[in-house]
Every structure is written in structure tokens, then in C-alpha cells.
Design an enzyme around this catalytic site. Structure first.
Site, short mmCIF file in Angstrom:
data_model
loop_
_atom_site.label_atom_id
_atom_site.label_comp_id
_atom_site.label_asym_id
_atom_site.label_seq_id
_atom_site.Cartn_x
_atom_site.Cartn_y
_atom_site.Cartn_z
N GLU A 59 30.70 41.51 32.69
CA GLU A 59 31.82 40.58 32.86
C GLU A 59 31.54 39.82 34.14
O GLU A 59 31.64 40.37 35.23
CB GLU A 59 33.15 41.33 33.00
CG GLU A 59 33.51 42.22 31.83
CD GLU A 59 33.94 41.45 30.59
OE1 GLU A 59 33.91 40.20 30.63
OE2 GLU A 59 34.28 42.10 29.60
N LYS A 70 30.74 53.08 40.67
CA LYS A 70 30.63 52.64 42.06
C LYS A 70 31.63 51.52 42.33
O LYS A 70 31.51 50.42 41.78
CB LYS A 70 29.23 52.12 42.38
CG LYS A 70 29.08 51.86 43.89
CD LYS A 70 27.88 51.02 44.23
CE LYS A 70 28.15 49.54 44.20
NZ LYS A 70 29.00 49.05 45.30
N GLU A 114 31.52 28.54 41.09
CA GLU A 114 32.68 29.41 41.24
C GLU A 114 32.98 29.57 42.73
O GLU A 114 32.13 30.03 43.49
CB GLU A 114 32.38 30.77 40.61
CG GLU A 114 33.58 31.67 40.55
CD GLU A 114 33.28 32.96 39.80
OE1 GLU A 114 32.16 33.48 39.90
OE2 GLU A 114 34.19 33.45 39.10
#
Lengths: 295, 329, 490
Positions: free
Chosen positions: C260, C186, C391
Site C-alpha cells: 500500500e 515493525k 506526494e
């Protein structure tokens, strides 16, 4: 007239010291045939917490030691185990309900397992690491490093061979461990901690908490300063839902070593099988370093 | 029309200035070594990657036209052969005066660059066109001669009317770590130049490392060079983009440090318009606009001129041009 | 106005044909488009195409197709034959490189020079590299000699992010296929087009039907795929929050996962660094792909005695960055991928300023339409500021200082993440010491943001687990022992 023997107090092993549980509790340990063996300290979540602190503190020294040094220390563990062979044979026989002969074979296998892992310490990086031929003027190398503090639920049935088979691969690569021993058969684990304490293993590298697995496992799985968890000991542990532990471990994305399964249920592995590299591989991180090559 | 400063410098002045920059009371080889080796190092791979990335700039249409004319105006049109004759030099000067007979709007190069004995010829041929005459001197290209010879070589060219002197450094002394000798030689040649502009050829192909190029650049600037120049054209590799990148960083940082501006001249091996534009991109993005003039940036080249003219014709006519439509001299 | 102004140099978009609407790629064919949603060009907010939202039934179909392909064809095919399919795919990617580059830039907003020079060629390189592994897995050192050859898991569910749509697809699909798994992938909601074009590549390569299935949709589709009972392994690249949710959702199952996730890399500059190259590394570290990179060097840790010098050099350098039309070959920075991401960047930077950071951006004129954020430097940042810990995933650099190597390491490692780190110094022994100390899966010393198919990539701690690329990357896609006997890593 026979002499009254001096009994040993079975305590926890945290940061190289032998404290009683902070909770002040103990529990009765009985033999495979139901006879009283000892009162073992019943570790609590706070003991687990203290053990994690000790393991974290020991990590820089142990992971920073040379692989050669770790190998020497592990071999020393085997030597000291060998010296205490008779004691372990007695404890394993009593704990696991084995004949002296069978218990002797188990202890021998445990000693040999430690020797096997002691020889691995300085080969791990050679076998699991490599140079990578990247398409450019760069030196590029990948090497395994210890994951960090590893929580270990030691096997419930195999009180010594199983224990060393899960602890040795964790510390061989430089991790430090917080071990929850077999709940029902903790005595060999406590004696093993005495071996560790007298064989140059720095305090805090291995911490052993004798406890009811179901009571403390969740705290260990959820602890955010623990980097990985080995769930081997869920097999045969009362009231432990390993799926829930794995879900707790997701909180800080711990590396999880799942239990062996048979028909979907956790079972204890065959400790006499070739251990392979799986347990070492599970608790290392591959670090890749790049550097340009130039004049 | 190129303007140059008319300040003269004695070697003593230059030494005094250098002491100032270094903050020392006596200019010794030790002081120079500490200073030069205290400059930040250069990582070869990173430097080359940066140069290559600047080389991917796409320069089209109006910016290409601007770049071509700018590049032509920055050329030191060069002949440095043992076989050079008066005829050859006159012919090259004629080319400089009329680069493209088909298009009088074509700009002229900045200078003609010849050996010292051809300065008078070139000077006479160029007259008051404003095109400079540059002479290589100091026992070009090797530089292996005594100092009196090098100075005589320089004075000879200056007296013959050279506007600019392209000297070579003593690479042997540099590589041996004898920076003071290199400094003194440059300073003395600078003094001998009088009002002529001094370009210091470092022969980067013999210095090999970018660390050396950076140090040689600073040493040349410290000793009074008006320009730092990559190569004689007689050694391979000659000019490269990464070497020029290091030199452009050096002149940029030198101006921050001292307030004085120094020019840059890549020479040798720059043959195509595409190459020249890459250099101009680099000048623009590394040193900045202030260097985008013939006063502060030159190309030492010969065949480059005709390639620029071919591309100029293509922009003007829309059709690709050919060798028969540019003059060879 | 600079003297040397580059005229517009737009890459032609004529090379790529974008359909009005796309179905799902299941079992080797495209389904009829339905329940579509738009994918927009973030540079100008125009709608590029409508793509289908895959529902649970579509996920079922895709997984079933992958299962059939695994059991019927792919799982039985020799490694050599599998490898040849991968070589074919690699070649087609190279042949159609420009088309992919243009499409990726249109859909993602990143500059054409990056898609042209990085995303597409590195994606092709991943297929080449893994093609060669397909018939050599027994040499990969994954099982003891004499033991069984590594075996595939079966059906792999892969969910990839929007920052490197094609490249992440290659990182996922190439090793999965090389090891004999089949795939349901996806792509991200906002960047589905290059994956759909890749489906066409699979058709051109005559890859057996069902080996690769591409289903588009939002997070719900991803969740359905991850939780599908017939998926044997999950490979996910994306946020740490979603990664944790995945780790929870597969708890207690036999599903494997590689994750990840996020990062907050420290890029550490010592006073003896090659400063000009370090500045390039800082720029590349945080402005490559508009900083929308999980391993971005978003925290500059600069030794205090060169702080002013480095920041001055950095600011001068940023003055030459060209922000604008991603299709222009001279653009260094393009658009932010989505409105949502732009809002997140904006609010985090505002929080940074509110906490006392000083904000600076070079002069640049941003386009009026589309999602744009200027390259931004925040100085005076402390470890405790949100912009030093969270982040940002945007072109925003937080600058901090340190005094000693130990302090640099302590600050660098003071993060829940551990994906990457940078070190700049000319002293070799210090580099090696630093590389040992830094808790990060990738350490770039005197370089930054380099990627190669042979080089394993992946993080420590909350940056996820498992590696992608290299020999180590194969590990995640194979099993070497019957896990029922020994237990196994997740």
C-alpha cells in the site's frame, strides 16, 4: 503433375495488422522432428514497443465494452477456431510433435477453453465483486476492473492450448495483451492471430509478437506503460532469468504472475487441469466506490 | 437590551427587491423556482457529519461561562399552550425579569414569546425592562387560514404592542411548488408588521429535506424575513443541529449576496446547556461572530433557561446544583 | 480575537504510563532494551521513551518465534478459537481506547479528536470484523467450491508507517491472524509506542507466544525483515520508493507481497456539487491527519466556472481550523510527525511557489517548539508543477481547474499513482460514469476519507497492489492452490 502449394508468410500481429518485424529479421521455425516449417518474423524490442502502443490504444474501447459484448466476441473466437480446426491440428502436430489424434485433442481443448472464458466475462464482477456493509449511511461497492495492458510470455511448449489459456483470461476481464509467443513453436500463435483478426476482436486487444523470448522479455518487463506481466513463458525459455524480469517489473510496480515452480525451477503448468479463477483474478484491480445514502 | 431596525417595508418594495436579486423583470413562480432550484444541493450525510463534528467541541471554564450567559440572553422564553392564562404569562414574565433570584448577575432572556391574545399581558408585565414581546401569528401553528385572517392576526398582535412577530409559512404551498404564494404571504405579513421584527417559521420538520430547508430559507429572506426560524415546536422533529447548520449557511451566504443580515432562531427541543452550546459553536464557526448576539440569534425555548441557570450555578459554586435551586414558572 | 474563544481543553495524559525504555516483543515477552534510540513527541520535541533498534539477530529470533508459533499452535488451531482471540483483542482495544488515543497522539502528533474518534475505534473494528472471518474462510469465495479451504502462508513480515500507527497495525495484524498466519511487525521508527502497547494487549488476551512479535527499529530493521528467508509474505504500507525496493528484493522468490504505497488523489468538484459539503470534503480530504495520508485529496480539481466560489468558501472555512496542541480536544490539526517530514513539506511548497503557484494560509499562530506547518492552499497550480505530481504528505492542497468531465478524468488519471479519488456532483449518472473512468482503488463520491473494515482499500498502478479490508483483503493472506502447478500472482 502436382500443384506447387502457396506458402504462408508468418508475420507479427500488432494493432489488428500483420506487419513484418521492423527489424527486417526472420528466423527458421522447424518441426519437432527438425524439418523446416517456415520463416517466422523475429520480433524486436521495437515491435514490442509498437505492440504496447497498440494495446494501450485499444484499452479504452475493450475495457469499456459491455461484458456481454466481450463474451460474444470471445465465443466468436471459439467459433472461428473450430472452423480452422484442421489447420490448427496440422500446425500443433508439427510444432509439438504430436500425432494427429493427440493434436486434435489439444485443439479441441483449446477451443473449449475459449468457450469457458467467453462465459466468464459477465460473471467476473458478480463473483469477484460485492457490496460492503459499512458502518454508516453509505452505499459501498467493490468491483473488479481490468488492470490495463498486460504483457504475456506465452508458454514455450504448449503452442495453442497453453497460448489460449494465458491470453483468454487476460482479455476476458477487459485487459489488452501484448503476447510474446513460444519462441520455438510460434506458428499456431500466428494462425491464432488470424482467427482473432477475423472474429470481431478489435485490433490491438491482442497483439502477438513472435520472437526470441530472452531478447524481448526484459523490454516488456521494464516497459512503464505495461501494467502487469505474466511470466508463464519463462519455463523452458532459453537464457531467461525470471527473477530478473520480476525485478524489472518492479520499476512501475507491475502486477506479476509468477511461473509455476517445481523444485525452485519454472515449469509449464498442466494445461488440462481446471484453470480456476486465478488467472482472471491476477489481472483485475478491485475498485471500491462510496456514496452517501440520504434524502 | 435588544435593538431592532425600525424600517418598514411594503410588499411592493419587497417584490421589487426580489426582482433585483433574481435579475428578472417580473417576479413569477417560474422565476422563483429557477432561482431556488439553482441553489447548490445539500448532501444529507455530509451535512449531518459536519453538524456532529461541531458538536464535539469541548467548551469549558471561561468559555462555558461566556456561552451560558450568551445563551440566556438569546432565549425567547416561550409559552404557546391552549391552556395559557394571564397568570401563566405574568409568571413567565416574572421569570424573565428575575431568572435566578439567587444571583442577580444572571442575564435576562431576549424576549417572551406568546400567542397574540397574551401580548398585552406580557407587555404590561415586562414594562420598560427591554425584554421584547414576540407573538406567534398567521394562524399558528398550522398556518391554514385565509390571508385576511393571517394579516388580521398579525395586526392584532402588533397593535397590542408586539415587538416581534413569529409567522408560519404555508408549507402546503411550499411543498406544492407554489413559491410565489409563500413569497407574497411573507411580504404581506412583513408589511403588516410595520416596525415589528418578522421571524419566519419554516416548520422544517414538515419540509423534511435539507434542500427544502435551504430553499425555504432563501425564499423567506428574499420576502423580507428579519429572522428565519426552524419550527413551531408543535411538529417533530423541531430544531436540529443540521437544520440550523443549513440556515446559518444561508444567512451567511445571503449577506455575501445582498449585504443584508438576517437572524436565525432554532426553536423546539433545545433543553440542555450542552445542546445550547453546540448551537453557539455552530453559530460561531458557520456564520461567524456577527451572529453571536441576541439581535441575530435566538433560541425558542422554555425549559432551557433553567438548565442554563443550573450550569451557571455549578460554575459559580463548584458544586452540581439541583432542581430545587431554580424557580419554575 | 473571536468572541467565542474556546478555553484550552487538554485531554489528560495521566491515563497512559510510558516506560523509560522498551525492548522488543518477541515470543510473548519483552526483551531487555538495547541499542536504543529516542522517540519524541513531535508537538514539543520532548523525548517520550527510548526504544530498541532490532538488529538482524533480533529479526532472526522474532521470525523463528513466529515460525514456532505457526507450526506449533496457531497454524493448527481451529478458526473458531483463533477468532475468539481476535474478539478478545478487539474488546481490550475498546476497553483501553482512551489510553491508546492519548499515547498515539503523544507519539504521532495528530489531534486527540482523531485518535479518539477514528484511529482507535476503527482499529478495534478491524479486529472485530476479522475475528468473525477466522472460522468462515471457506465461505469467502477465494477458492472454487469443493476445493481446499484457503490456507495461511505461514510467517508474515509486516512493516507499517507512522501516519496511522495503531490503525495500520490493525489493518495488518487482524487479517493475518484471522487467516492463521503468524506475524512479525515493525512499526515506524518515529511512532513505535502504540505497537508496543498493543504487545501488552496480546499478553492480556493471552495470545499464544510468538503469534505476534513486535520489533522496533529503522529502515534497516524493516529491510532485514523483508529479506529474511523464512518470511513467507510481506505486507508493507509506506512510500512507493520503498515499495519498489521490496518488490525487487522478493523477485524470483516465492514470497508474496501486498504493498500500500503513495498517492496523489484528485478531488474533483463539479459546478453542480453540494458545495458546502464539498468544501468539507476538501478539508477532510487534505487536512485530516495534517494531510499525512496516502489517499489524501491533495489535488483539488475544480470546475473552472465555480473555482472562485469554491476557493472563497474554502478559505473562509480554513479560517475556522484550529491548529495547535494535539492533546487539546478542540485542535483540528496537530503537529507534523517529524523534522524530516516537515522539511520535505517545506521544500516542496517552496518549489511550488517557485514554479508559479500562489500560496495562502489562514492566520494561525503555530507553537514555537515542535514540527508545525500551517494548512496551506496553492492556487494556480498546473499538472506540470511538482506540487501537482509529487506526494507532499502534508497539509497542502494544490488547486487546479478543468472544464469538462473528460478533462477532469484525464487530469485525475494523469499520475503514476492510483490510490483514491473524489467526485462531487449531484448528478447520479455522472458519478457512476466518473467512477468507471477514474483509475483509483477507492473512489469517494460526495464524501472523502471514509474507511471501514468491510471495505477493501488499495491502489492501482504505482500506489501498490493487493487490497486490505473486506473479503478482498483476505485474499492476500491465504493460498488456495498449490502454486507449483499453476503459477500464481505475486
Amino acid at each position: 503433375m502436382s500443384r506447387l502449394d502457396v506458402r504462408k508468410t508468418y508475420k507479427l500481429y500488432i494493432g489488428g495488422k500483420f506487419p513484418r518485424s521492423e527489424s527486417g529479421r526472420s528466423y527458421e521455425v522447424v518441426s519437432a522432428t527438425g524439418e523446416f516449417l517456415a520463416n517466422a518474423a523475429m520480433g524486436s524490442r521495437k515491435d514490442v514497443r509498437d505492440a504496447v502502443v497498440a494495446a494501450r490504444a485499444a484499452l479504452p474501447g475493450w475495457s469499456g465494452a459491455t461484458a456481454y459484448n466481450r463474451g460474444q466476441v470471445l465465443y466468436r473466437v471459439a467459433e472461428v477456431l473450430e472452423g480452422r480446426r484442421a489447420q490448427f491440428v496440422d500446425e500443433v502436430a508439427a510444432s509439438e510433435g504430436l500425432t494427429a489424434r493427440a493434436a486434435g485433442a489439444v485443439v479441441d481443448a483449446a477451443i473449449d477453453r475459449v468457450v469457458w472464458y467467453s462465459g466468464w466475462t459477465d460473471k467476473i464482477a458478480q463473483v469477484l465483486g460485492n457490496l460492503n456493509p459499512v458502518a454508516g449511511p453509505f452505499f459501498n461497492v467493490s468491483a473488479p476492473e481490468p488492470t490495463g495492458v498486460v504483457g504475456v510470455l506465452a508458454p514455450q511448449a504448449s503452442s495453442l492450448l497453453g497460448l489460449v489459456s494465458v491470453v483468454a483470461p487476460v482479455i476476458a476481464s477487459g485487459n489488452t495483451a501484448v503476447v510474446v509467443s513460444s519462441a520455438a513453436r510460434p506458428l499456431p500463435a500466428v494462425t491464432f492471430s488470424e482467427v482473432l483478426a477475423t472474429s470481431d476482436v478489435p485490433g490491438g486487444v491482442v497483439n502477438i509478437v513472435t520472437a526470441q523470448t530472452a531478447e524481448v522479455a526484459t523490454w516488456l518487463a521494464a516497459h512503464r506503460d505495461v501494467n502487469a506481466i505474466d511470466l508463464t513463458g519463462v519455463a523452458g525459455a532459453e537464457g531467461v532469468d525470471w527473477a530478473a524480469l520480476e525485478a524489472e517489473a518492479a520499476g512501475n510496480l507491475k502486477r506479476v504472475y509468477r511461473p509455476a515452480l517445481a523444485d525452485g525451477a519454472p515449469v509449464e503448468p498442466d494445461w488440462n487441469a481446471d484453470p480456476g479463477l486465478g488467472r482472471i483474478r491476477a489481472f483485475v484491480e478491485t475498485k471500491t466506490v462510496w456514496h452517501p445514502k440520504g434524502l | 437590551m435588544v435593538t431592532v431596525s425600525t424600517t418598514t417595508h411594503t410588499a411592493q418594495d419587497l417584490t421589487a427587491q426580489a426582482r433585483d436579486v433574481l435579475g428578472v423583470s417580473r417576479l413569477t413562480n417560474h422565476a422563483l423556482t429557477s432561482w431556488l432550484h439553482g441553489l447548490p444541493g445539500v448532501d444529507q450525510v455530509g451535512c449531518e457529519a459536519r453538524a456532529a463534528s461541531l458538536g464535539t467541541r469541548s467548551v469549558k471554564t471561561t468559555s462555558k461561562a461566556w456561552a451560558i450567559d450568551t445563551a440566556i440572553g438569546m432565549i425567547d422564553l416561550t409559552t404557546l399552550e391552549g391552556s395559557d392564562t394571564v397568570g401563566k404569562v405574568r409568571s413567565l414574565c416574572a421569570k424573565a425579569l428575575v431568572p435566578d433570584p439567587l444571583d442577580p448577575t444572571t442575564p435576562r432572556p431576549a424576549a417572551i414569546c406568546v400567542y397574540g391574545d397574551m401580548v398585552a399581558t406580557a407587555k404590561a408585565a415586562l414594562g420598560d425592562s427591554g425584554i421584547h414581546v414576540a407573538a406567534v401569528a398567521t394562524a399558528f401553528p398550522s398556518g391554514r387560514a385565509s390571508m385576511p385572517v393571517k394579516l388580521a392576526d398579525t395586526r392584532d398582535a402588533v397593535e397590542a404592542g408586539a415587538d416581534e412577530i413569529d409567522m408560519v409559512i404555508d408549507r402546503g404551498a411550499f411543498l406544492a411548488g407554489d413559491y410565489l404564494t409563500v413569497f407574497n404571504q411573507i411580504a404581506e405579513v412583513k408589511q403588516a408588521c410595520g416596525t415589528a421584527h418578522l421571524k419566519v417559521i419554516m416548520e422544517t420538520g414538515e419540509l423534511v429535506t435539507y434542500d427544502n430547508v435551504r430553499r425555504a430559507s432563501y425564499l423567506s429572506m428574499l420576502a423580507g424575513g428579519d429572522f428565519i426560524k426552524t419550527s413551531t415546536g408543535k411538529v417533530q422533529p423541531a430544531a436540529t443541529l443540521p437544520v440550523t447548520l443549513i440556515m446559518l449557511e444561508a444567512v451567511r451566504d445571503w449577506r455575501d449576496l445582498t449585504g443584508s443580515q438576517v437572524g436565525v432562531k432554532p426553536a423546539g427541543g433545545i433543553k440542555t446547556t450542552k445542546d445550547a452550546i453546540k448551537y453557539l459553536v455552530m453559530v460561531s464557526e458557520i456564520a461567524g461572530d456577527d451572529w453571536l448576539t441576541p439581535e441575530w440569534f435566538r433560541f425558542g425555548a422554555s425549559s432551557l433557561l433553567n438548565d442554563l441557570i443550573l450550569q451557571r450555578q455549578k460554575l459559580a459554586t463548584g458544586a452540581y446544583s439541583g432542581a430545587d435551586y431554580v424557580t419554575i414558572d | 480575537m473571536p468572541k467565542f474563544e474556546y478555553a484550552p481543553a487538554p485531554e489528560s495524559r495521566a491515563i497512559v504510563t510510558i516506560e523509560k525504555s522498551y525492548g522488543l516483543f518477541i515470543d510473548g515477552a519483552f526483551t531487555r532494551p538495547k541499542a536504543t534510540f529516542p522517540t519524541v513527541n513531535p508537538a514539543d520535541e520532548t523525548v517520550l521513551a527510548e526504544v530498541s533498534q532490532a538488529g538482524p539477530k533480533d529479526v532472526d529470533k522474532a521470525v523463528a518465534a513466529a515460525r514456532r508459533a505457526y507450526e506449533g499452535v496457531w497454524g493448527r488451531m481451529s478458526g473458531a478459537e483463533r477468532g475468539k482471540y481476535l474478539f478478545r483483542i478487539a474488546r481490550i482495544l475498546q476497553e483501553r481506547a482512551r489510553e491508546f488515543a492519548v499515547l498515539e497522539t503523544l507519539d504521532n502528533g495528530k489531534p486527540i479528536k482523531e485518535t479518539r474518534d477514528v484511529d482507535v475505534p476503527v482499529a478495534a473494528a478491524h479486529f472485530f470484523y476479522h475475528a468473525g472471518w477466522a472460522d468462515k474462510l471457506e465461505y469467502a469465495g477465494l477458492s472454487a467450491s469443493g476445493a481446499d479451504v484457503p490456507r495461511p502462508h505461514g510467517v508474515v513480515g509486516q512493516v507499517i508507517p507512522w501516519n496511522f500507527p495503531l490503525l495500520m497495525l490493525a489493518w495488518k495484524i487482524a487479517p493475518a491472524l484471522a487467516t492463521g498466519n503468524t506475524v512479525v511487525l515493525k512499526p515506524a521508527e518515529t511512532t513505535p509506542l502504540s505497537a508496543l502497547l498493543f504487545a501488552e494487549v496480546c499478553q492480556q488476551a493471552e495470545l499464544p507466544a510468538g503469534v505476534v512479535n513486535i520489533i522496533t527499529g529503522d529502515g534497516r530493521t524493516g529491510q532485514a525483515l523483508v529479506e529474511h528467508p523464512d518470511v513467507d509474505k510481506i505486507a508493507f504500507t509506506g512510500s512507493t520508493d520503498v515499495g519498489k525496493a521490496i518488490a525487487r528484493s522478493i523477485a524470483g522468490t516465492s514470497k508474496k507481497a501486498t504493498l500500500e504505497l503513495g498517492g496523489k488523489a484528485a478531488n474533483i468538484v463539479f459546478d453542480d456539487a453540494p458545495l458546502d459539503q464539498a468544501v468539507e470534503g476538501i478539508v477532510n480530504g487534505i487536512f485530516f491527519n495534517q494531510g499525512q495520508v496516502c489517499c489524501a485529496g491533495s489535488r483539488l480539481l475544480v470546475q473552472e466556472n465555480v473555482h472562485d466560489q469554491v476557493v472563497a468558501k474554502l478559505k473562509r472555512r480554513l479560517g475556522t481550523l484550529r491548529v495547535g496542541d494535539p492533546m487539546d480536544k478542540n485542535s483540528d490539526l496537530g503537529a507534523i510527525n517529524s523534522r524530516a517530514q516537515l522539511d520535505r513539506i517545506t521544500s516542496l511548497v517552496e518549489a511550488g511557489v517557485a514554479e508559479g503557484a500562489e500560496r495562502w494560509s489562514p492566520e494561525c499562530t503555530l507553537p514555537t517548539k515542535g514540527y508545525w506547518f500551517p494548512p496551506t492552499v496553492l492556487t494556480g497550480v498546473s499538472q506540470t508543477h511538482r506540487v501537482a505530481t509529487e506526494e507532499i504528505f502534508g497539509p497542502v492542497l494544490s488547486v487546479l481547474t478543468f472544464r469538462t468531465p473528460q478533462e477532469a478524468v484525464a487530469k485525475a488519471n494523469n499520475s503514476a499513482y492510483g490510490l483514491s479519488a473524489g467526485v462531487w456532483t449531484e448528478k447520479g449518472s455522472r458519478i457512476l460514469w466518473m467512477a468507471d473512468q477514474l483509475k483509483a482503488g477507492v473512489v469517494w463520491a460526495n464524501t472523502f476519507n471514509r474507511f471501514d473494515p468491510t471495505s477493501p482499500f488499495g491502489g492501482y498502478k504505482e500506489s501498490g497492489y493487493g487490497r486490505e479490508g473486506g473479503r478482498h483483503g483476505l485474499e492476500a493472506y491465504v493460498t488456495t492452490a498449490p502454486s507449483t502447478l499453476t503459477g500464481a500472482a505475486r
